[in-house]
Design an enzyme around this catalytic site. Structure first.
Site, PDB file in Angstrom:
ATOM      1  N   GLY A 156       0.820  -1.149  -0.250  1.00  0.00           N
ATOM      2  CA  GLY A 156       0.083  -0.278  -0.220  1.00  0.00           C
ATOM      3  C   GLY A 156       1.078   1.226  -0.245  1.00  0.00           C
ATOM      4  N   GLU A 157       2.308   0.877  -0.143  1.00  0.00           N
ATOM      5  CA  GLU A 157       2.333   2.207  -0.065  1.00  0.00           C
ATOM      6  C   GLU A 157       4.141   2.620  -1.410  1.00  0.00           C
ATOM      7  OE1 GLU A 157       5.288   2.840   3.522  1.00  0.00           O
ATOM      8  OE2 GLU A 157       3.206   1.470   4.721  1.00  0.00           O
ATOM      9  N   MET A 158       5.269   2.059  -1.564  1.00  0.00           N
ATOM     10  CA  MET A 158       5.692   2.131  -2.730  1.00  0.00           C
ATOM     11  C   MET A 158       5.083   0.655  -3.666  1.00  0.00           C
ATOM     12  SD  MET A 158       9.183   4.423  -1.232  1.00  0.00           S
ATOM     13  CE  MET A 158      10.233   4.335  -2.454  1.00  0.00           C
TER      14      MET A 158
END
Length: 372
Positions: A156-158
């Site tokens: 859900g980030e990078m």
């Protein structure tokens, strides 16, 4: 890390203060002395060694114990911190959530990942973070090197699928090979994922922001004005330093949110999800107060937007005390004196090496790419 070694009775005092502050997880070995009763009733203009023993001056660099920082390592780490090609969308980097020209935060309640969706917790600042006992709100990463590796791979980030794909991308960018070789000359294969984290961590270890209060700790007794002095005295006498002490004025221990009075509507398990210990339910790493006036919104869920409200809530739920508006204003004035200078030259955005002919584009992962 090179820190001042203070007093033979540090741990005894720390344990006594933790018991008074409420049940929390085991505190780290401290290098600053949490306040004594004498310090807690010090007059606003009394800056004796006892009154300031809870706090320590900032180092220029937080030295690691596992390796020696070099200029080449920092140069590489700075570039990787800003590098968007190590995200699956090739549009975000570490700096997207931790803007170095904005005190290391994005100012959002929840940062947005590569897919434009909010992440699960508020993104804390990276400034002075290397001083902390651990990284992330729940302390799941031991240091800034380990922390740097996490968001790159977080879906859900990078959003990079695995370390091999990160290394594949870096290997397809010709300019990175000599940079890794210079930073890690003793490694036969320097482009590896441990070195990605180590380089970024080396860069972050000098993200230190001394401010007026640090000037006081280094001998300038006129560094604070009268209101900031009153705020500092109230900060101590109210009972804040048992959690907020040391070089970073926080970040040295964990505390349950709602130690004296249960905090309303806490759904995040906090450190309990890492340790499974019941005492860690709703416990979080105590934030550093350095630059706190610039790093809102506050709490793990970014639910508090003003520092004044945050001070009142902490006094009520953590200490069982009620503060007047005047007292809150004075404490906030002191907290503003913890705002430091952003190292503009050190954080200058570097020029990135150009992509090679085999460098993949956004979302081109096929699930079978190797870095070898």
């Amino acid at each position: 890390m090179k820190r001042n070694s203070l007093y033979a009775v540090v741990m005894v005092l720390l344990l006594l203060l933790l018991a008074a502050c409420g049940q929390t997880t085991t505190a780290p070995e401290a290098t600053a002395v949490p306040p004594t009763e004498v310090a807690a009733v010090a007059a606003p203009d009394e800056y004796t060694s006892a009154a300031l023993a809870s706090f320590l001056p900032l180092p220029e660099v937080v030295e690691p114990t596992e390796y020696e920082i070099t200029e080449e390592m920092v140069t590489l780490g700075r570039m990787l911190f800003y590098e968007p090609r190590i995200s699956i969308s090739q549009e975000i980097s570490c700096n997207s959530c931790h803007l170095l020209d904005n005190y290391g935060v994005d100012g959002l309640q929840f940062s947005l990942g590569h897919d434009g969706k909010p992440v699960g917790r508020n993104s804390p600042t990276v400034y002075n973070a290397a001083l902390h006992i651990s990284q992330f709100w729940d302390g799941r990463a031991a240091d800034v090197e380990a922390q740097a590796q996490g968001p790159i791979l977080a879906s859900g980030e990078m959003g990079m699928p695995d370390p091999d794909y990160v290394l594949f991308v870096l290997n397809t960018i010709p300019g990175y090979k000599p940079l890794f070789e210079a930073a890690f000359p003793d490694d036969a294969d320097p482009i590896n994922y441990d070195n990605v984290g180590r380089a970024i961590g080396a860069f972050e270890r000098a993200l230190i922001t001394p401010g007026p209060f640090n000037e006081l700790l280094t001998g300038n007794e006129s560094a604070l004005n009268d209101q900031e002095k009153r705020g500092r005295a109230l900060f101590v006498s109210t009972g804040c330093p048992p959690c907020h002490y040391g070089e970073a004025i926080g970040g040295e221990r964990y505390a349950v949110l709602g130690q004296v009075t249960p905090y309303p509507d806490v759904t995040d398990e906090g450190r309990f999800a890492i340790t499974g210990e019941e005492a860690d339910m709703h416990a979080f790493k105590v934030p550093s107060l350095l630059n706190i006036a610039e790093t809102g919104p506050y709490l793990h869920n970014g639910s508090i937007t003003t520092l004044e409200e945050m001070v009142k809530l902490m006094a009520t739920y953590q200490l069982g005390k009620e503060l007047t508006d005047t007292q809150v204003t004075d404490i906030v004035a002191f907290l503003n004196a913890l705002t430091g200078e952003v190292p503009t030259d050190y954080i200058a955005v570097p020029e990135f090496p150009p992509s090679g002919p085999d460098t993949p584009g956004p979302y081109e992962y096929e699930g079978s790419t190797s870095s070898n």
